[in-house]
Motif scaffolding. Structure first.
Motif, PDB file in Angstrom:
ATOM      1  N   TYR A  87     -45.510  -8.310  33.013  1.00 27.94           N
ATOM      2  CA  TYR A  87     -46.521  -7.625  32.207  1.00 27.94           C
ATOM      3  C   TYR A  87     -45.871  -7.275  30.876  1.00 27.94           C
ATOM      4  O   TYR A  87     -44.802  -6.655  30.843  1.00 27.94           O
ATOM      5  N   THR A  88     -46.490  -7.681  29.803  1.00 28.76           N
ATOM      6  CA  THR A  88     -45.865  -7.526  28.483  1.00 28.76           C
ATOM      7  C   THR A  88     -46.005  -6.123  27.926  1.00 28.76           C
ATOM      8  O   THR A  88     -45.332  -5.776  26.960  1.00 28.76           O
ATOM      9  N   GLU A  89     -46.899  -5.318  28.515  1.00 33.30           N
ATOM     10  CA  GLU A  89     -47.108  -3.952  28.043  1.00 33.30           C
ATOM     11  C   GLU A  89     -47.214  -2.999  29.229  1.00 33.30           C
ATOM     12  O   GLU A  89     -47.372  -3.432  30.377  1.00 33.30           O
ATOM     13  N   GLN A  90     -47.150  -1.700  28.941  1.00 37.12           N
ATOM     14  CA  GLN A  90     -47.353  -0.681  29.963  1.00 37.12           C
ATOM     15  C   GLN A  90     -48.863  -0.508  30.158  1.00 37.12           C
ATOM     16  O   GLN A  90     -49.496   0.366  29.584  1.00 37.12           O
ATOM     17  N   VAL A  91     -49.407  -1.385  30.993  1.00 42.56           N
ATOM     18  CA  VAL A  91     -50.859  -1.503  31.133  1.00 42.56           C
ATOM     19  C   VAL A  91     -51.484  -0.212  31.650  1.00 42.56           C
ATOM     20  O   VAL A  91     -52.547   0.206  31.182  1.00 42.56           O
ATOM     21  N   GLY A  92     -50.838   0.432  32.621  1.00 38.31           N
ATOM     22  CA  GLY A  92     -51.400   1.653  33.180  1.00 38.31           C
ATOM     23  C   GLY A  92     -51.554   2.744  32.141  1.00 38.31           C
ATOM     24  O   GLY A  92     -52.614   3.372  32.028  1.00 38.31           O
ATOM     25  N   GLU A  93     -50.509   2.983  31.369  1.00 35.55           N
ATOM     26  CA  GLU A  93     -50.561   4.009  30.329  1.00 35.55           C
ATOM     27  C   GLU A  93     -51.592   3.641  29.266  1.00 35.55           C
ATOM     28  O   GLU A  93     -52.370   4.501  28.820  1.00 35.55           O
ATOM     29  N   ALA A  94     -51.611   2.388  28.855  1.00 40.57           N
ATOM     30  CA  ALA A  94     -52.563   1.953  27.831  1.00 40.57           C
ATOM     31  C   ALA A  94     -54.002   2.134  28.309  1.00 40.57           C
ATOM     32  O   ALA A  94     -54.883   2.530  27.531  1.00 40.57           O
ATOM     33  N   ASN A  95     -54.255   1.872  29.583  1.00 41.79           N
ATOM     34  CA  ASN A  95     -55.601   2.052  30.126  1.00 41.79           C
ATOM     35  C   ASN A  95     -56.017   3.517  30.073  1.00 41.79           C
ATOM     36  O   ASN A  95     -57.149   3.838  29.691  1.00 41.79           O
ATOM     37  N   PHE A  96     -55.112   4.414  30.439  1.00 41.92           N
ATOM     38  CA  PHE A  96     -55.423   5.852  30.360  1.00 41.92           C
ATOM     39  C   PHE A  96     -55.762   6.252  28.924  1.00 41.92           C
ATOM     40  O   PHE A  96     -56.720   6.981  28.677  1.00 41.92           O
ATOM     41  N   ILE A  97     -54.951   5.786  27.983  1.00 46.51           N
ATOM     42  CA  ILE A  97     -55.160   6.151  26.579  1.00 46.51           C
ATOM     43  C   ILE A  97     -56.452   5.533  26.044  1.00 46.51           C
ATOM     44  O   ILE A  97     -57.200   6.183  25.292  1.00 46.51           O
ATOM     45  N   ASN A  98     -56.737   4.288  26.436  1.00 45.33           N
ATOM     46  CA  ASN A  98     -57.977   3.640  25.994  1.00 45.33           C
ATOM     47  C   ASN A  98     -59.207   4.427  26.443  1.00 45.33           C
ATOM     48  O   ASN A  98     -60.175   4.584  25.685  1.00 45.33           O
ATOM     49  N   ILE A  99     -59.177   4.896  27.689  1.00 45.07           N
ATOM     50  CA  ILE A  99     -60.297   5.692  28.193  1.00 45.07           C
ATOM     51  C   ILE A  99     -60.342   7.048  27.493  1.00 45.07           C
ATOM     52  O   ILE A  99     -61.406   7.516  27.070  1.00 45.07           O
ATOM     53  N   LEU A 100     -59.192   7.670  27.338  1.00 45.23           N
ATOM     54  CA  LEU A 100     -59.113   8.976  26.687  1.00 45.23           C
ATOM     55  C   LEU A 100     -59.654   8.934  25.260  1.00 45.23           C
ATOM     56  O   LEU A 100     -60.351   9.844  24.807  1.00 45.23           O
ATOM     57  N   ASN A 101     -59.372   7.851  24.577  1.00 47.79           N
ATOM     58  CA  ASN A 101     -59.830   7.720  23.187  1.00 47.79           C
ATOM     59  C   ASN A 101     -61.346   7.547  23.068  1.00 47.79           C
ATOM     60  O   ASN A 101     -61.904   7.726  21.978  1.00 47.79           O
ATOM     61  N   LYS A 102     -62.001   7.190  24.172  1.00 46.80           N
ATOM     62  CA  LYS A 102     -63.462   7.036  24.162  1.00 46.80           C
ATOM     63  C   LYS A 102     -64.180   8.313  24.577  1.00 46.80           C
ATOM     64  O   LYS A 102     -65.410   8.389  24.500  1.00 46.80           O
ATOM     65  N   ALA A 103     -63.423   9.319  25.020  1.00 41.63           N
ATOM     66  CA  ALA A 103     -64.032  10.545  25.528  1.00 41.63           C
ATOM     67  C   ALA A 103     -64.834  11.268  24.446  1.00 41.63           C
ATOM     68  O   ALA A 103     -64.381  11.402  23.305  1.00 41.63           O
ATOM     69  N   LYS A 104     -66.010  11.755  24.828  1.00 45.60           N
ATOM     70  CA  LYS A 104     -66.852  12.541  23.920  1.00 45.60           C
ATOM     71  C   LYS A 104     -67.032  13.978  24.418  1.00 45.60           C
ATOM     72  O   LYS A 104     -67.230  14.890  23.620  1.00 45.60           O
ATOM     73  N   LYS A 105     -66.967  14.156  25.735  1.00 43.84           N
ATOM     74  CA  LYS A 105     -67.184  15.490  26.302  1.00 43.84           C
ATOM     75  C   LYS A 105     -65.979  15.970  27.112  1.00 43.84           C
ATOM     76  O   LYS A 105     -65.440  17.037  26.860  1.00 43.84           O
ATOM     77  N   TYR A 106     -65.591  15.178  28.109  1.00 39.30           N
ATOM     78  CA  TYR A 106     -64.493  15.647  28.970  1.00 39.30           C
ATOM     79  C   TYR A 106     -63.647  14.477  29.477  1.00 39.30           C
ATOM     80  O   TYR A 106     -64.082  13.318  29.510  1.00 39.30           O
ATOM     81  N   PHE A 107     -62.433  14.825  29.904  1.00 45.47           N
ATOM     82  CA  PHE A 107     -61.493  13.871  30.496  1.00 45.47           C
ATOM     83  C   PHE A 107     -60.684  14.646  31.531  1.00 45.47           C
ATOM     84  O   PHE A 107     -59.899  15.522  31.192  1.00 45.47           O
ATOM     85  N   TYR A 108     -60.898  14.342  32.825  1.00 48.26           N
ATOM     86  CA  TYR A 108     -60.183  15.015  33.910  1.00 48.26           C
ATOM     87  C   TYR A 108     -59.248  14.010  34.584  1.00 48.26           C
ATOM     88  O   TYR A 108     -59.644  12.867  34.838  1.00 48.26           O
ATOM     89  N   ILE A 109     -58.048  14.449  34.933  1.00 47.22           N
ATOM     90  CA  ILE A 109     -57.083  13.545  35.566  1.00 47.22           C
ATOM     91  C   ILE A 109     -56.188  14.312  36.528  1.00 47.22           C
ATOM     92  O   ILE A 109     -55.864  15.484  36.291  1.00 47.22           O
ATOM     93  N   THR A 110     -55.825  13.686  37.635  1.00 44.16           N
ATOM     94  CA  THR A 110     -54.896  14.269  38.598  1.00 44.16           C
ATOM     95  C   THR A 110     -53.625  13.429  38.663  1.00 44.16           C
ATOM     96  O   THR A 110     -53.670  12.201  38.521  1.00 44.16           O
ATOM     97  N   THR A 111     -52.502  14.089  38.912  1.00 44.04           N
ATOM     98  CA  THR A 111     -51.227  13.388  39.060  1.00 44.04           C
ATOM     99  C   THR A 111     -50.242  14.281  39.801  1.00 44.04           C
ATOM    100  O   THR A 111     -50.199  15.490  39.556  1.00 44.04           O
ATOM    101  N   PRO A 112     -49.449  13.721  40.712  1.00 46.94           N
ATOM    102  CA  PRO A 112     -48.437  14.546  41.392  1.00 46.94           C
ATOM    103  C   PRO A 112     -47.241  14.867  40.495  1.00 46.94           C
ATOM    104  O   PRO A 112     -46.524  15.837  40.737  1.00 46.94           O
TER     105      PRO A 112
END
Length: 509
Positions: free
Chosen positions: A341-366
């Protein structure tokens, strides 16, 4: 007795051999440095070359910091340690198997007409998320699938058992942890019977993930029972950074018709049969429909690396998947280390979704040990008025990592990010939801290991009915969690000092 048992266990012996190699190399360098001038000069020159090589290497700058620090403190030994440990790229022979598997699976999964239908279905602002995953994670999304969300592991376990009992052709299993106990024993019993019935079973587990749980030859026992079992990236006590590349995925596929994924491993804590850390909060999804083929493909790409043989993939692809009368889309995808994988796809996906947020963004992580790129994305979203909330555990499974997680709070809180700690126990779930429109459920933690080194998987879910269940689960979590504020967030001087030192090495955790 416990100390002797630990020392002479496979984990203890591996650690001793590993440390012995480091000690020998270190003593050799010190001895030669003291008595052989030309060697000292050559070694110093190597340190300088490694320093400039590292500075110009196209990697996350935060991953370079600990190595630069080590080279600065130990100019010669540090450079040698870097040469031995820093290479976490997948082996060339494994890359060959990976690419061959991906190329042979592509005709069954990739379809330009199907991709265009997906993009047409998604609004313009969200199309980019799907296009990015298709470009960087290689597989596209699917429409008309049935998706069931599980708010706890025990509910998913029950459906997993039903699916396994109904298997007629094949079972595919890929897990980071397989830990003997109530959960695994119940699954194992079904697998043994299904193997006797002629069902083809492929099972893969991570060697390091199960190091303290399974005997080194456990896969041989499974093979005798008719289960085609393999260890992923077997660990040997040889100094190398390649062992950072762990298989952290959780995938179960039955007959190409049903698939499960999420944060749930095969161990008793995941179904709350072990309350060592209080209530274990984990989540997952079940998929029925055409998207199952994508998880089948993600499984076989890694399984081929472990098995090191060509496989007839076509017989595992469901040519006529059931079409469900449900709106919404799902995009299963995998992530992993370079060069696969040429990029950090998981992180980029989170940021791509976050950048589209208009109202809220909730996330869980251990675990919350993130780089500056993701930190700034979270802060910027909060500053522009998005309700950004992060849920982490209140009861830690690893005290050192927990301390580093809590050290991340201060800068996020200052920007308006809301942080909650799950007080009933340990939250292991890796999921997010944004604006009631898009979600993610999978295996990806918010730490450097998951985002950079590990093989991970998950699924983006878009405008599907299951988002209602995910949203309600988040709201329930908030009600029973403690919100961390500037007023109640405190770190002792000792913790602050420890975190200040550990911050240098964050990218290695």
């Amino acid at each position: 007795m416990k100390i002797l048992k630990l020392i002479f266990s496979k984990w203890g012996l591996s650690a001793l051999l590993f440390l012995a190699q480091i000690a020998i190399i270190t003593l050799l360098v010190i001895y030669l440095y003291e008595y052989v001038l030309w060697f000292a000069i050559a070694s110093f020159a190597i340190s300088i070359l490694v320093f400039f090589f590292l500075i110009n290497k196209p990697e996350n700058p935060e991953y370079k910091i600990p190595w630069l620090f080590i080279i600065f403190i130990l100019p010669i030994i540090g450079a040698l340690y870097y040469l031995m440990f820093s290479n976490t790229r997948v082996r060339k022979k494994d890359v060959k198997f990976y690419k061959d598997a991906a190329d042979r699976l592509a005709p069954f999964i990739q379809n330009e007409e199907k991709d265009l239908k997906l993009y047409d279905y998604m609004t313009d602002e969200y199309q980019g998320i799907a296009k990015y995953l298709k470009e960087k994670a290689y597989f596209g999304g699917e429409l008309k699938n049935d998706i069931k969300y599980y708010p706890v592991g025990e509910k998913m376990w029950a459906d997993m058992l039903d699916a396994l009992k109904g298997a007629k052709e094949f079972i595919l299993m890929e897990y980071f942890i397989v830990d003997p106990g109530i959960m695994w024993d119940s699954i194992h019993e079904i697998l043994v019977q299904k193997a006797k019935d002629g069902v083809k079973i492929h099972l893969m587990y991570d060697d390091v993930g199960t190091l303290s749980m399974l005997k080194s030859g456990y896969y041989k026992k499974l093979r005798k029972e008719g289960i085609d079992a393999h260890k992923f990236n077997p660990f040997t006590p040889i100094v190398s950074g390649i062992y950072n590349n762990r298989d952290h995925r959780k995938i179960l596929v039955v007959d190409g018709k049903i698939a499960f994924t999420g944060g749930i491993n095969l161990g008793d804590e995941y179904i709350n049969k072990n309350d060592r850390l209080g209530h274990w909060k984990d989540t997952g999804i079940r998929i029925k429909g055409s998207a199952v083929n994508t998880l089948t493909s993600i499984f076989f790409i890694n399984f081929t690396i472990a098995k090191k043989e060509k496989i007839d993939y076509e017989k595992y692809i469901n040519k006529n998947p059931e079409i469900y009368n449900q709106e919404g889309a799902i995009i299963p995808f995998g992530t992993g280390p370079k060069p696969l994988y040429t990029e950090q796809v998981g992180e980029a996906n989170f940021i791509n979704i976050l950048n589209k947020a208009k109202k809220y963004f909730y996330i869980t992580t251990p675990y919350l040990i993130i780089d500056n790129r993701l930190t700034m994305a979270l802060k910027d979203a909060a500053i522009r008025g998005i309700d950004v909330r992060i849920i982490t555990p209140h009861i830690p499974d690893k005290k050192l990592v927990f301390a580093m997680t809590r050290s991340s709070y201060k800068t996020l809180l200052a920007s308006g990010v809301k942080i909650y700690e799950y007080t009933p126990g340990f939250i292991h779930a890796k999921m997010l939801i944004c604006d009631d429109v898009i979600s993610f459920v999978g295996t990806i933690n918010l730490d450097y290991r998951s985002l950079t080194h590990h093989f991970e998987c998950g699924a983006v879910i878009y405008k599907h009915d299951s988002l209602k269940d995910i949203k309600n689960d988040f709201l329930n979590i908030f009600e029973i969690s403690q919100q961390i504020t500037k007023e109640n967030y405190k770190l002792s001087f000792k913790a602050k000092l420890a975190n200040a030192i550990l911050a240098i090495f964050r990218a290695m955790f």
